[in-house]
Design a protein around this motif. Structure first.
Motif, PDB file in Angstrom:
ATOM      1  N   LEU A  15      47.349  39.930-100.520  1.00  0.00           N
ATOM      2  CA  LEU A  15      46.292  39.639 -99.546  1.00  0.00           C
ATOM      3  C   LEU A  15      46.362  38.201 -99.036  1.00  0.00           C
ATOM      4  CD1 LEU A  15      43.280  41.530-101.188  1.00  0.00           C
ATOM      5  CD2 LEU A  15      44.854  42.324 -99.400  1.00  0.00           C
ATOM      6  N   SER A  16      46.852  37.289 -99.866  1.00  0.00           N
ATOM      7  CA  SER A  16      47.001  35.897 -99.418  1.00  0.00           C
ATOM      8  C   SER A  16      48.078  35.775 -98.348  1.00  0.00           C
ATOM      9  CB  SER A  16      47.334  34.984-100.598  1.00  0.00           C
ATOM     10  OG  SER A  16      46.231  34.881-101.456  1.00  0.00           O
ATOM     11  N   ALA A  17      49.139  36.576 -98.472  1.00  0.00           N
ATOM     12  CA  ALA A  17      50.181  36.566 -97.442  1.00  0.00           C
ATOM     13  C   ALA A  17      49.622  37.091 -96.123  1.00  0.00           C
ATOM     14  CB  ALA A  17      51.381  37.400 -97.883  1.00  0.00           C
ATOM     15  N   LEU A  18      48.778  38.122 -96.195  1.00  0.00           N
ATOM     16  CA  LEU A  18      48.145  38.642 -94.977  1.00  0.00           C
ATOM     17  C   LEU A  18      47.263  37.576 -94.332  1.00  0.00           C
ATOM     18  CD1 LEU A  18      47.110  42.252 -96.092  1.00  0.00           C
ATOM     19  CD2 LEU A  18      49.103  41.561 -94.751  1.00  0.00           C
ATOM     20  N   LYS A  19      46.498  36.878 -95.152  1.00  0.00           N
ATOM     21  CA  LYS A  19      45.630  35.819 -94.639  1.00  0.00           C
ATOM     22  C   LYS A  19      46.453  34.708 -93.990  1.00  0.00           C
ATOM     23  CE  LYS A  19      42.078  34.603 -97.049  1.00  0.00           C
ATOM     24  NZ  LYS A  19      41.183  34.027 -98.064  1.00  0.00           N
ATOM     25  N   VAL A  57      63.111  40.614 -94.973  1.00  0.00           N
ATOM     26  CA  VAL A  57      63.676  39.434 -94.305  1.00  0.00           C
ATOM     27  C   VAL A  57      62.680  38.818 -93.328  1.00  0.00           C
ATOM     28  CG1 VAL A  57      66.069  40.177 -94.602  1.00  0.00           C
ATOM     29  CG2 VAL A  57      64.830  40.834 -92.539  1.00  0.00           C
ATOM     30  N   SER A  58      61.422  39.053 -93.536  1.00  0.00           N
ATOM     31  CA  SER A  58      60.377  38.585 -92.638  1.00  0.00           C
ATOM     32  C   SER A  58      60.298  37.057 -92.590  1.00  0.00           C
ATOM     33  CB  SER A  58      59.021  39.132 -93.097  1.00  0.00           C
ATOM     34  OG  SER A  58      57.976  38.500 -92.403  1.00  0.00           O
ATOM     35  N   PRO A  59      60.410  36.465 -91.408  1.00  0.00           N
ATOM     36  CA  PRO A  59      60.215  35.020 -91.284  1.00  0.00           C
ATOM     37  C   PRO A  59      58.790  34.597 -91.669  1.00  0.00           C
ATOM     38  CG  PRO A  59      61.297  35.890 -89.326  1.00  0.00           C
ATOM     39  CD  PRO A  59      60.860  37.064 -90.145  1.00  0.00           C
ATOM     40  N   MET A  60      57.819  35.469 -91.427  1.00  0.00           N
ATOM     41  CA  MET A  60      56.432  35.155 -91.796  1.00  0.00           C
ATOM     42  C   MET A  60      56.301  35.096 -93.315  1.00  0.00           C
ATOM     43  SD  MET A  60      54.972  34.796 -88.867  1.00  0.00           S
ATOM     44  CE  MET A  60      53.216  34.913 -89.114  1.00  0.00           C
ATOM     45  N   ARG A  61      56.942  36.020 -94.009  1.00  0.00           N
ATOM     46  CA  ARG A  61      56.918  36.017 -95.483  1.00  0.00           C
ATOM     47  C   ARG A  61      57.598  34.760 -96.007  1.00  0.00           C
ATOM     48  NH1 ARG A  61      59.044  41.128 -98.827  1.00  0.00           N
ATOM     49  NH2 ARG A  61      57.182  42.006 -97.895  1.00  0.00           N
ATOM     50  N   ALA A  62      58.716  34.383 -95.398  1.00  0.00           N
ATOM     51  CA  ALA A  62      59.425  33.169 -95.820  1.00  0.00           C
ATOM     52  C   ALA A  62      58.549  31.935 -95.607  1.00  0.00           C
ATOM     53  CB  ALA A  62      60.739  33.042 -95.054  1.00  0.00           C
ATOM     54  N   TYR A  64      55.286  31.873 -95.572  1.00  0.00           N
ATOM     55  CA  TYR A  64      54.219  31.936 -96.582  1.00  0.00           C
ATOM     56  C   TYR A  64      54.723  31.428 -97.929  1.00  0.00           C
ATOM     57  CZ  TYR A  64      51.313  34.075-100.201  1.00  0.00           C
ATOM     58  OH  TYR A  64      50.553  34.293-101.318  1.00  0.00           O
ATOM     59  N   ARG A  65      55.902  31.848 -98.313  1.00  0.00           N
ATOM     60  CA  ARG A  65      56.456  31.399 -99.597  1.00  0.00           C
ATOM     61  C   ARG A  65      56.712  29.903 -99.599  1.00  0.00           C
ATOM     62  NH1 ARG A  65      60.420  36.533-100.484  1.00  0.00           N
ATOM     63  NH2 ARG A  65      58.838  37.891-101.402  1.00  0.00           N
ATOM     64  N   SER A  70      51.069  25.039-100.793  1.00  0.00           N
ATOM     65  CA  SER A  70      50.611  23.722-100.317  1.00  0.00           C
ATOM     66  C   SER A  70      49.345  23.837 -99.473  1.00  0.00           C
ATOM     67  CB  SER A  70      51.718  23.016 -99.536  1.00  0.00           C
ATOM     68  OG  SER A  70      52.050  23.746 -98.377  1.00  0.00           O
ATOM     69  N   LEU A  71      49.069  25.028 -98.964  1.00  0.00           N
ATOM     70  CA  LEU A  71      47.832  25.265 -98.209  1.00  0.00           C
ATOM     71  C   LEU A  71      46.720  25.813 -99.098  1.00  0.00           C
ATOM     72  CD1 LEU A  71      49.384  26.858 -94.994  1.00  0.00           C
ATOM     73  CD2 LEU A  71      48.442  24.552 -95.246  1.00  0.00           C
TER      74      LEU A  71
END
Length: 150
Positions: A15-19, A57-62, A64-65, A70-71
């Motif tokens: 859920l944090s990745a979705l946010k 291979v999602s750039p959004m997932r990368a 987020y990781r 840090s956020l």
């Protein structure tokens, strides 16, 4: 000896990745609309579509990781099938690509309107936990089931 069928792991969603994705979509799209920068919506839309089709291979997932901790975001894993969220991400990415295309074609008002729709839907999901793209996914699955069952 009787071999047992392999147990299937339940699908999981962070859920944090979705946010993180929703916040990124809101801020990047808002910046692109205010400054009329179709390149931003083009890049974000392409990244979202890639993540929808190939989540591993999602750039959004990368992103987020790389930036999530840090956020102040820590993983919040729930047992939930992510396919509806991937579908919603694909819809948002398609809208952003259309926004960039209209802006580049000399129709910046149409491009801005599409960008504002994406922003509004991401904010709705962030604030009210209403994922319109997920609702579309479940309606699509329902219709598909009804048509194929005949």
């Amino acid at each position: 000896m009787i071999a047992s069928a392999p147990t299937r792991q339940p699908a999981r969603t962070d859920l944090s990745a979705l946010k993180f994705n929703q916040l990124a979509v809101v801020f990047v799209t808002l910046l692109a609309v205010i400054l009329t920068l179709p390149a931003l919506t083009l890049i974000l839309g392409a990244a979202m579509l890639l993540g929808a089709v190939l989540p591993d291979v999602s750039p959004m997932r990368a992103a987020y990781r790389l930036l999530g901790r840090s956020l102040g975001l820590s993983p919040e894993i729930v047992e939930e099938d992510p396919r509806a969220h991937h579908f919603a991400q694909g819809v948002g990415g398609t809208f952003l690509l259309a926004s960039a295309a209209f802006t580049l074609a000399g129709l910046p008002v149409v491009g801005a309107l599409l960008g504002v729709v994406v922003i509004a839907l991401a904010v709705l999901n962030l604030t009210e936990k209403i994922c319109v793209g997920c609702i579309m996914y479940f309606q699509y699955r329902r219709l598909r089931y009804a048509l194929l069952r005949r």
